[in-house]
Design a protein around this motif. Structure first.
Motif, PDB file in Angstrom:
ATOM      1  N   LEU A 105      13.950 -31.214 -27.560  1.00 48.54           N
ATOM      2  CA  LEU A 105      14.511 -30.061 -28.507  1.00 48.54           C
ATOM      3  C   LEU A 105      15.738 -29.566 -27.881  1.00 48.54           C
ATOM      4  N   VAL A 106      16.822 -29.596 -28.558  1.00 48.75           N
ATOM      5  CA  VAL A 106      18.221 -28.919 -28.355  1.00 48.75           C
ATOM      6  C   VAL A 106      18.571 -27.980 -29.213  1.00 48.75           C
ATOM      7  N   PHE A 107      19.124 -26.962 -28.579  1.00 51.58           N
ATOM      8  CA  PHE A 107      19.587 -25.863 -29.270  1.00 51.58           C
ATOM      9  C   PHE A 107      21.152 -25.571 -29.027  1.00 51.58           C
ATOM     10  N   SER A 108      21.827 -25.558 -30.090  1.00 53.45           N
ATOM     11  CA  SER A 108      23.213 -25.074 -30.064  1.00 53.45           C
ATOM     12  C   SER A 108      23.432 -23.653 -30.028  1.00 53.45           C
ATOM     13  N   SER A 109      23.947 -22.769 -28.975  1.00 57.50           N
ATOM     14  CA  SER A 109      23.865 -21.430 -29.248  1.00 57.50           C
ATOM     15  C   SER A 109      25.270 -20.889 -29.435  1.00 57.50           C
ATOM     16  N   ALA A 110      25.626 -20.273 -30.430  1.00 55.72           N
ATOM     17  CA  ALA A 110      27.097 -19.744 -30.688  1.00 55.72           C
ATOM     18  C   ALA A 110      26.982 -18.038 -30.338  1.00 55.72           C
ATOM     19  N   ALA A 111      25.852 -17.398 -30.607  1.00 58.95           N
ATOM     20  CA  ALA A 111      25.977 -15.939 -30.498  1.00 58.95           C
ATOM     21  C   ALA A 111      26.532 -15.248 -29.148  1.00 58.95           C
ATOM     22  N   GLN A 112      27.220 -14.275 -29.561  1.00 57.57           N
ATOM     23  CA  GLN A 112      27.739 -13.476 -28.322  1.00 57.57           C
ATOM     24  C   GLN A 112      27.283 -12.230 -28.316  1.00 57.57           C
TER      25      GLN A 112
END
Length: 358
Positions: A105-112
């Motif tokens: 499982l890979v998650f790309s996180s953009a939230a700031q």
């Protein structure tokens, strides 16, 4: 229009499953589709969810994934499941821990922003978390496995051969254009741009400004107040709200603009800035999204603090005071994006990282 690819390898050897859970088109959907259009030539992939996918043969259902991932690939490696949203992390966790799917499982996180306890719990179930910028990495509960910035389709966002001619052909008046693009609301800093224009445009009679983007009913009063200020300043023909324009017109607008402002209070990533740079526009942006990772102050634009009217006005004044220097910034930005922020680079970096997990 894309046509189904009948030469795709069978589901048996799918190496990458990409989440696509949102039925509303968003920036996340757009970047996912751009990246997978390149990744599909690097890895055998399927997209879990049919929303907006141009090639139906790439689509796979949740239950197909359950069946397919009961066993690993024929070489013994596990498949990669790539989530970009919280609900896609939930899907991945259900697949792996409830149905025993042989997946990484890979998650790309953009939230700031600070993540909820549940989101932190989910991200701790991931085999790897990728941050989309240094700023988003700072909001994670532990350091990311990788920082991988979004790329731009540089062949779609091209500088006009002659910006003055391109701008004048759009019919918004003036010799040069400056603008701000995106949803028209306070959080995007539209008022900061408009107030700066009211202050400085009288000094620069050759420059007109556009505010490009949808105006929701809840933001109509905000826009009406700005228009009243513009009218009182006698600038109604020089600061124009275009409303929402068709998506295919946006690259043309970018290519004609000499300066693009991006003044959000916060931003997940903010593709507007690299797209504007790709189109040869100088940029002025706030300390939000990935903009500090992309803009070289004084070279291809400037960075200002968020919610700082004085800084925005001063920098727009400075940039408009030398149109040759402004054009040079636009050229420098184009070169910088082509060298460092192409969507092909984003896709390749992801695939290389996925290979290390298998």
């Amino acid at each position: 229009m894309s046509h189904p690819n009948n030469n795709l390898p069978s589901n048996e050897e799918v190496e990458l499953i990409v989440g696509n859970s949102n039925s509303n088109f968003s920036g996340v959907t757009s970047t996912m589709l751009q990246v997978t259009s390149i990744q599909k030539d690097m890895m055998n992939l399927r997209i879990m969810g049919k929303h907006f996918v141009p090639d139906p043969s790439l689509v796979i259902s949740f239950w197909d994934v359950v069946k397919m991932c009961r066993k690993p690939l024929s070489n013994g490696k596990w498949r990669i499941f790539h989530a970009r949203r919280v609900d896609e992390m939930i899907q991945g966790v259900i697949l792996k821990y409830l149905f025993g799917a042989k997946i990484k499982l890979v998650f790309s996180s953009a939230a700031q922003r600070k993540r909820s306890g549940f989101t932190v719990w989910l991200s701790n179930r991931m085999d790897a978390v990728i941050a989309m910028s240094n700023r988003s990495a700072s909001f994670l509960n532990k350091p990311p496995a990788k920082i991988n910035l979004h790329g731009v389709q540089t062949e779609n966002y091209l500088p006009a051969e002659n910006k003055q001619e391109a701008w004048q052909s759009l019919g918004y008046g003036g010799k040069y254009g400056i603008g701000i693009l995106g949803r028209v609301r306070e959080q995007k800093g539209v008022h900061l741009f408009v107030e700066a224009c009211i202050e400085v445009l009288p000094k620069y009679p050759d420059v007109n400004a556009v505010v490009v983007g949808a105006i929701s009913s809840s933001n109509q009063e905000f826009v009406n107040q700005l228009k009243d200020k513009i009218n009182r300043a006698g600038l109604a023909e020089r600061i124009i709200f275009t409303g929402e324009l068709p998506f295919e017109q946006i690259p043309k607008i970018f290519s004609a603009l000499s300066l693009v402002s991006a003044l959000s209070y916060n931003e997940g990533f903010g593709l507007t800035v690299p797209e504007a740079m790709s189109a040869g526009a100088a940029v002025l942006a706030t300390q939000a999204g990935a903009w500090e990772d992309i803009i070289r102050p004084g070279v291809d634009g400037y960075i200002v603090p968020t919610k700082n009217q004085k800084a925005v006005t001063e920098k727009i004044d400075l940039m408009l005071s030398d149109m040759d220097q402004l054009a040079a910034m636009g050229k420098a930005g184009r070169e910088h994006v082509v060298q460092n922020f192409k969507v092909e680079d984003e896709a390749r970096n992801l695939v290389e990282f996925f290979r290390t997990l298998q």
